[in-house]
Scaffold this motif. Structure first.
Motif, mmCIF file in Angstrom:
data_model
loop_
_atom_site.group_PDB
_atom_site.id
_atom_site.type_symbol
_atom_site.label_atom_id
_atom_site.label_comp_id
_atom_site.label_asym_id
_atom_site.label_seq_id
_atom_site.Cartn_x
_atom_site.Cartn_y
_atom_site.Cartn_z
ATOM 1 N N THR A 52 12.069 37.077 53.192
ATOM 2 C CA THR A 52 11.650 38.330 52.551
ATOM 3 C C THR A 52 10.736 38.085 51.358
ATOM 4 O OG1 THR A 52 13.723 38.282 51.279
ATOM 5 C CG2 THR A 52 13.678 39.653 53.252
ATOM 6 N N SER A 53 10.393 36.833 51.102
ATOM 7 C CA SER A 53 9.496 36.522 49.979
ATOM 8 C C SER A 53 8.037 36.665 50.352
ATOM 9 C CB SER A 53 9.767 35.094 49.480
ATOM 10 O OG SER A 53 11.090 34.974 49.002
ATOM 11 N N SER A 54 7.779 36.820 51.644
ATOM 12 C CA SER A 54 6.396 36.937 52.116
ATOM 13 C C SER A 54 6.126 38.360 52.582
ATOM 14 C CB SER A 54 6.155 35.955 53.275
ATOM 15 O OG SER A 54 4.962 36.255 53.948
ATOM 16 N N GLN A 55 4.986 38.903 52.170
ATOM 17 C CA GLN A 55 4.623 40.256 52.569
ATOM 18 C C GLN A 55 4.430 40.362 54.083
ATOM 19 O OE1 GLN A 55 4.528 43.049 50.692
ATOM 20 N NE2 GLN A 55 5.379 41.768 49.079
ATOM 21 N N SER A 56 4.095 39.239 54.707
ATOM 22 C CA SER A 56 3.828 39.272 56.150
ATOM 23 C C SER A 56 5.108 39.291 56.977
ATOM 24 C CB SER A 56 2.974 38.058 56.551
ATOM 25 O OG SER A 56 3.673 36.857 56.295
ATOM 26 N N THR A 57 6.237 38.938 56.385
ATOM 27 C CA THR A 57 7.483 38.862 57.151
ATOM 28 C C THR A 57 8.562 39.816 56.666
ATOM 29 O OG1 THR A 57 8.236 37.034 55.741
ATOM 30 C CG2 THR A 57 7.104 36.444 57.778
ATOM 31 N N VAL A 58 8.463 40.289 55.428
ATOM 32 C CA VAL A 58 9.548 41.099 54.874
ATOM 33 C C VAL A 58 9.755 42.385 55.662
ATOM 34 C CG1 VAL A 58 8.045 42.236 53.172
ATOM 35 C CG2 VAL A 58 10.498 42.087 52.757
ATOM 36 N N ILE A 59 8.685 42.989 56.161
ATOM 37 C CA ILE A 59 8.815 44.249 56.901
ATOM 38 C C ILE A 59 9.650 44.043 58.165
ATOM 39 C CG2 ILE A 59 7.557 46.089 58.060
ATOM 40 C CD1 ILE A 59 7.265 46.014 55.005
ATOM 41 N N ASN A 60 9.428 42.908 58.866
ATOM 42 C CA ASN A 60 10.205 42.610 60.071
ATOM 43 C C ASN A 60 11.686 42.466 59.740
ATOM 44 O OD1 ASN A 60 7.365 41.515 60.222
ATOM 45 N ND2 ASN A 60 7.931 41.303 62.367
ATOM 46 N N VAL A 61 11.963 41.757 58.640
ATOM 47 C CA VAL A 61 13.358 41.535 58.259
ATOM 48 C C VAL A 61 14.017 42.859 57.883
ATOM 49 C CG1 VAL A 61 14.889 40.361 56.643
ATOM 50 C CG2 VAL A 61 12.852 39.192 57.498
ATOM 51 N N PRO A 72 13.696 30.594 73.304
ATOM 52 C CA PRO A 72 13.207 30.401 74.691
ATOM 53 C C PRO A 72 12.217 31.469 75.129
ATOM 54 C CG PRO A 72 15.485 31.204 74.666
ATOM 55 C CD PRO A 72 15.140 30.859 73.252
ATOM 56 N N GLU A 73 12.254 32.628 74.503
ATOM 57 C CA GLU A 73 11.327 33.704 74.872
ATOM 58 C C GLU A 73 10.301 33.942 73.768
ATOM 59 O OE1 GLU A 73 13.637 37.100 75.887
ATOM 60 O OE2 GLU A 73 14.761 36.063 77.450
ATOM 61 N N ASP A 74 9.942 32.865 73.104
ATOM 62 C CA ASP A 74 8.925 32.889 72.044
ATOM 63 C C ASP A 74 9.319 33.764 70.852
ATOM 64 O OD1 ASP A 74 7.312 31.141 73.389
ATOM 65 O OD2 ASP A 74 6.078 32.684 74.331
ATOM 66 N N GLN A 75 10.626 33.913 70.646
ATOM 67 C CA GLN A 75 11.046 34.610 69.431
ATOM 68 C C GLN A 75 10.648 33.783 68.215
ATOM 69 O OE1 GLN A 75 13.188 33.657 71.930
ATOM 70 N NE2 GLN A 75 14.797 35.196 72.241
ATOM 71 N N THR A 76 10.400 34.488 67.125
ATOM 72 C CA THR A 76 10.111 33.801 65.859
ATOM 73 C C THR A 76 11.289 33.989 64.919
ATOM 74 O OG1 THR A 76 9.086 35.712 64.795
ATOM 75 C CG2 THR A 76 7.659 34.333 66.171
ATOM 76 N N LEU A 77 11.174 33.385 63.752
ATOM 77 C CA LEU A 77 12.252 33.525 62.775
ATOM 78 C C LEU A 77 12.447 34.965 62.323
ATOM 79 C CD1 LEU A 77 12.130 30.530 60.255
ATOM 80 C CD2 LEU A 77 13.936 31.112 61.863
ATOM 81 N N VAL A 78 11.388 35.763 62.400
ATOM 82 C CA VAL A 78 11.493 37.146 61.932
ATOM 83 C C VAL A 78 11.558 38.148 63.089
ATOM 84 C CG1 VAL A 78 10.456 36.736 59.689
ATOM 85 C CG2 VAL A 78 8.980 37.223 61.633
ATOM 86 N N SER A 79 11.749 37.634 64.302
ATOM 87 C CA SER A 79 11.976 38.544 65.423
ATOM 88 C C SER A 79 13.307 39.257 65.225
ATOM 89 C CB SER A 79 11.994 37.784 66.750
ATOM 90 O OG SER A 79 10.729 37.230 67.024
ATOM 91 N N GLU A 80 13.407 40.454 65.774
ATOM 92 C CA GLU A 80 14.620 41.247 65.571
ATOM 93 C C GLU A 80 15.858 40.508 66.069
ATOM 94 O OE1 GLU A 80 15.282 45.899 65.713
ATOM 95 O OE2 GLU A 80 15.167 45.058 67.748
#
Length: 813
Positions: free
Chosen positions: A441-450, A404-412
């Motif tokens: 975690t397979s993507s360099q663009s998302t692994v850091i967030n996770v 509801p607050e525009d969180q994404t799958l890799v939001s904290e």
């Protein structure tokens, strides 16, 4: 003009065989029954003003021809002009003809019935079948005659004939008999007749297949028979194959397709078609059917095994509809939609279609909702499975809002919720959610967030504990996730694994299993390979658990070709070599690791691995390990013990000669061996390392260069090190590395090595004449970092490109 009438004018003209049946009349044909134009018995006789009688359709065509050609309207028989074209029905004549026809057709049917048996000659049977066709085609009402006379079972029996011609004529006759006659169709459907007809679809003779599919098409017009046809094992499969065939004639393909369209009236047939690759009917009912129809279609879609192309088709066609059902349907409907989405989300391309159709927000909502509106746990598991499927698609999940607050799958917050679910659900859903994190975690663009969310939640210990899960799928998912995390949080994982809890032992046990190499083993060794190699405590614990001895055994077996045929062999071997190389990073602090290397000949093993062509990572690690071993050589070399000087030598040292000791290492000035002191010279590794300087992978070149540089380090005889490189023809490749400037690190190493090589006057003199080398050194002197500029300046002095003013830099030896 009348004589010019030919077949092109005939209406309802009969074939030669049909004419034969007319000659079988019990009563003779009266001339008044025959139309002068068609020469056939009239069905609708009409009379002209001059009293001449003709078949209505024939005389009307005659008049039309006269009008179109501009001729006068004349009687075709008398050729006299007519004043009127009025046609008067000859009702009495027509009734007489009909009575006469009925009597004679009854005789024909009776004669056909007597000939329709397998004991008759093929000629008689063919004639009888043609007779039945003729009678049934003359009048739709005549078809009840065939039924009442008991002809249908007799005709069906002819399908058993050994004559292909008889069988083809039989199939044709049955089609004519049942055409537009529901009662005849019902009679034909009794017993195993439909099954017999279906069998003809597989016959080699194309004519039989064509006649059989034409007959089935006619039968399929009856809704009652649709179920009967579909219940014949293999019928729909064969029809689907024919409808998509590239080799059948177009008529057969068309009839097969139309038959399938008719069979769609039966829900079970639609399922069979979907099962056999004809999915459109099911999708149509899913999209356009009633709610009562949509539910079973969605449920069945979830049970199908679909190929990848079909998954994309379904996703594009019905994905949005299924997602809408998942959002707002009843629990039963949502379950059916979720199971269907689970099927079609398991392929990367179809998963991307579903993501674009908006599947992520309702999926995440279903997973995280608690309370009265939450899904049953069994359906949350399906939702988790779908989410695990779609996150492997490589999509940019950082750009798709799911909350509801525009969180994404890799939001904290989202990752924290996933971690919370993982810790508070059963093994099945835990496994799927771990797979979700694996995908993220397979993507360099998302692994850091996770990684950041895992650290902030303090979940590392919880995730590591799953290594000991008894469920293999759960264990594999956890190990795969930890492997993905290890390059980014290796020290945290090393700290969690170190100790006496047992997770490290579990990993070692997985790797040691003497089975075909699988994904779990590959992930386990990959996880250990990414942990900090200088973590002495972890290395000691692995040593205590016997990990390195086991790994040596597995590497040797792979080298011998005793393990092959698995797609995980290469990553498994790479991981094993990386883990094994850990022991070479702690040699100075861990005597047991020195003993291990000596006992198992690790230096020789790593030299052999240098030649693992095609396995760049193995070559890189092997070269790095050899660098570490070679650096330790000077500390492990046994220096010779000189004898005590005698009395005279002590008083008059000028008269004594130093003792001559043979067999010493040129580099280390002591007793060396590959096994005991890891001497690269003694192990004949120099040539193999020089060969790697020409490698296309820059990191392999760097590792090989670093290993060769140990021959020029302080603490060894540098002049002899240069000579060793000369003998291995390594000087030119080293200079080439300097000239190529492939990476900054390589340039720094090359400048350092070249400066030491140029301390040998003969080489310095020869190199001084090469302007390319001088240019490369000048470039390093001008643009390198501070240390590189210093070394480049020294190198330039060796080739007399800079005056050698003493005292500018301290002598470094």
């Amino acid at each position: 003009m009348a004589d010019s009438w030919d077949g092109s004018y005939e209406v309802g003209s009969q074939s030669d065989e049909s004419s034969q049946f007319e000659r079988l009349y019990l009563e003779p044909i009266y001339d008044a029954f025959v139309c002068p134009l068609t020469k056939q018995v009239m069905r609708d006789p009409v009379t002209l003003e001059n009293g001449q009688t003709f078949e209505r359709e024939a005389i009307e065509k005659w008049f039309k021809e006269c009008k179109e050609s501009g001729r006068k309207l004349v009687c075709p028989l008398t050729l006299k002009e007519l004043r009127s074209v009025d046609l008067k029905p000859s009702i009495a004549l027509r009734n007489t003809i009909e009575e006469w026809t009925a009597r004679n057709e009854a005789v024909q049917v009776d004669m056909a019935r007597r000939s329709l048996n397998l004991g008759s000659s093929d000629g008689d049977v063919l004639q009888a079948l043609k007779c039945v066709q003729y009678v049934c085609q003359k009048s739709r009402s005549n078809k009840h005659i065939a039924r009442n006379a008991g002809l249908i079972p007799l005709i069906v029996d002819m399908l058993k004939s050994s004559s292909r011609k008889v069988r083809c004529r039989t199939l044709e006759t049955l089609r004519i008999v049942v055409e537009d006659d529901a009662e005849n169709k019902e009679m034909l459907a009794e017993g195993d007749t439909v099954r017999t007809i279906v069998k003809f679809l597989s016959h080699e003779l194309s004519k039989e297949r064509e006649e059989a599919v034409s007959l089935l098409y006619e039968l399929s017009k009856s809704e009652m028979l649709c179920e009967k046809i579909g219940s014949v094992n293999g019928a729909i499969l064969i029809l689907v194959g024919m409808a998509s065939s590239k080799s059948e004639n177009l008529l057969t393909v068309e009839k097969a397709d139309k038959t399938l369209e008719n069979l769609e009236k039966c829900e079970n047939n639609v399922r069979q078609m979907a099962e056999n690759g004809r999915l459109r009917p099911l999708l149509t009912q899913l999209l356009e059917g009633s709610p009562e129809t949509k539910l079973p279609m969605a449920a069945y879609l979830g049970e199908l095994v679909l190929n990848n192309d079909v998954k994309v088709l379904v996703a594009k066609t019905a994905g949005s509809s299924l997602i809408n059902i998942m959002r707002s349907g009843s629990i039963q409907s949502r379950e059916a939609a979720l199971k269907a989405l689970n099927q079609i989300s398991s392929y990367e391309a179809s998963a991307k279609v579903l993501i674009e159709a908006g599947i992520l927000p309702p999926l995440v909502k279903d997973l995280f909702t608690v309370g009265s509106n939450q899904l049953p746990m069994r359906l949350k598991e399906v939702s988790a499975t779908i989410l695990a499927n779609v996150v492997t698609s490589g999509y940019d999940f950082d750009s798709i809002p799911v909350g509801p607050e525009d969180q994404t799958l890799v939001s904290e917050d989202t990752v924290h919720n996933l971690l919370h679910l993982i810790s508070n659900t059963g093994p099945a859903i835990e496994c799927k959610l771990l797979q979700v994190l694996v995908g993220l975690t397979s993507s360099q663009s998302t692994v850091i967030n996770v990684v950041s969310a895992i650290k902030s939640s303090g979940a590392t210990i919880s995730l590591v504990q799953f290594i000991e899960a008894p469920q293999k799928e759960l264990r594999v998912a956890s190990i795969r996730l930890l492997q993905k995390l290890s390059p980014h949080m290796g020290q945290e994982l090393a700290d969690a694994l170190r100790g006496s809890v047992g997770q490290l032992s579990s990993l070692i046990r997985v790797i040691s299993e003497n089975i075909g190499i699988n994904e779990e083993q590959s992930a386990a060794v990959g996880l250990l390979a990414d942990l900090p190699e200088r973590d002495l405590g972890l290395t000691r614990q692995m040593q205590d658990e016997g990990a390195f001895k086991m790994i040596i055994s597995r590497v040797v077996r792979i080298q011998r070709g005793e393990t092959r045929g698995s797609r995980f062999v290469t990553p498994f071997l790479e991981g094993l070599v990386r883990v094994l190389a850990r022991v070479t990073f702690v040699l100075a602090d861990e005597p047991t690791c020195v003993a291990l290397c000596r006992e198992h000949g690790l230096a020789a093993l790593f030299i052999e691995l240098l030649q693992a062509n095609g396995l760049e990572n193995v070559q890189l690690v092997a070269a790095t390990a050899l660098e570490n071993l070679s650096l330790e050589s000077k500390n492990l070399t046994k220096l010779p013990e000189l004898p005590e000087p005698g009395f005279c030598a002590a008083i008059f040292p000028c008269f004594s000669k130093p003792p001559v000791i043979t067999g010493l290492c040129r580099l280390h000035r002591g007793t060396c061996s590959l096994k005991e002191s890891f001497c690269l010279l003694e192990g004949q590794a120099v040539e193999k390392l020089v060969a790697l300087l020409d490698h296309t992978n820059e990191k392999v070149v760097e590792a090989a260069f670093a290993a060769l540089s140990t021959l020029l380090e302080d603490g060894v005889d540098i002049e002899q090190g240069v000579m060793v490189l000369c003998e291995a023809e390594g000087i030119k490749p080293i200079l080439d590395v300097l000239l190529e400037k492939r990476t900054d690190n390589l340039r720094r190493r090359a400048v350092w090595a070249v400066e030491r090589i140029l301390r040998t006057d003969d080489i310095a003199y020869e190199v001084s004449g090469d302007p390319n080398v001088s240019t490369a050194l000048v470039d390093a002197f001008q643009h390198g970092d501070y240390r590189t500029r210093q070394i480049a300046e020294h190198a330039l002095k060796h080739v007399d490109k800079i005056p050698n003013f003493s005292g500018i830099f301290p002598n470094r030896g």
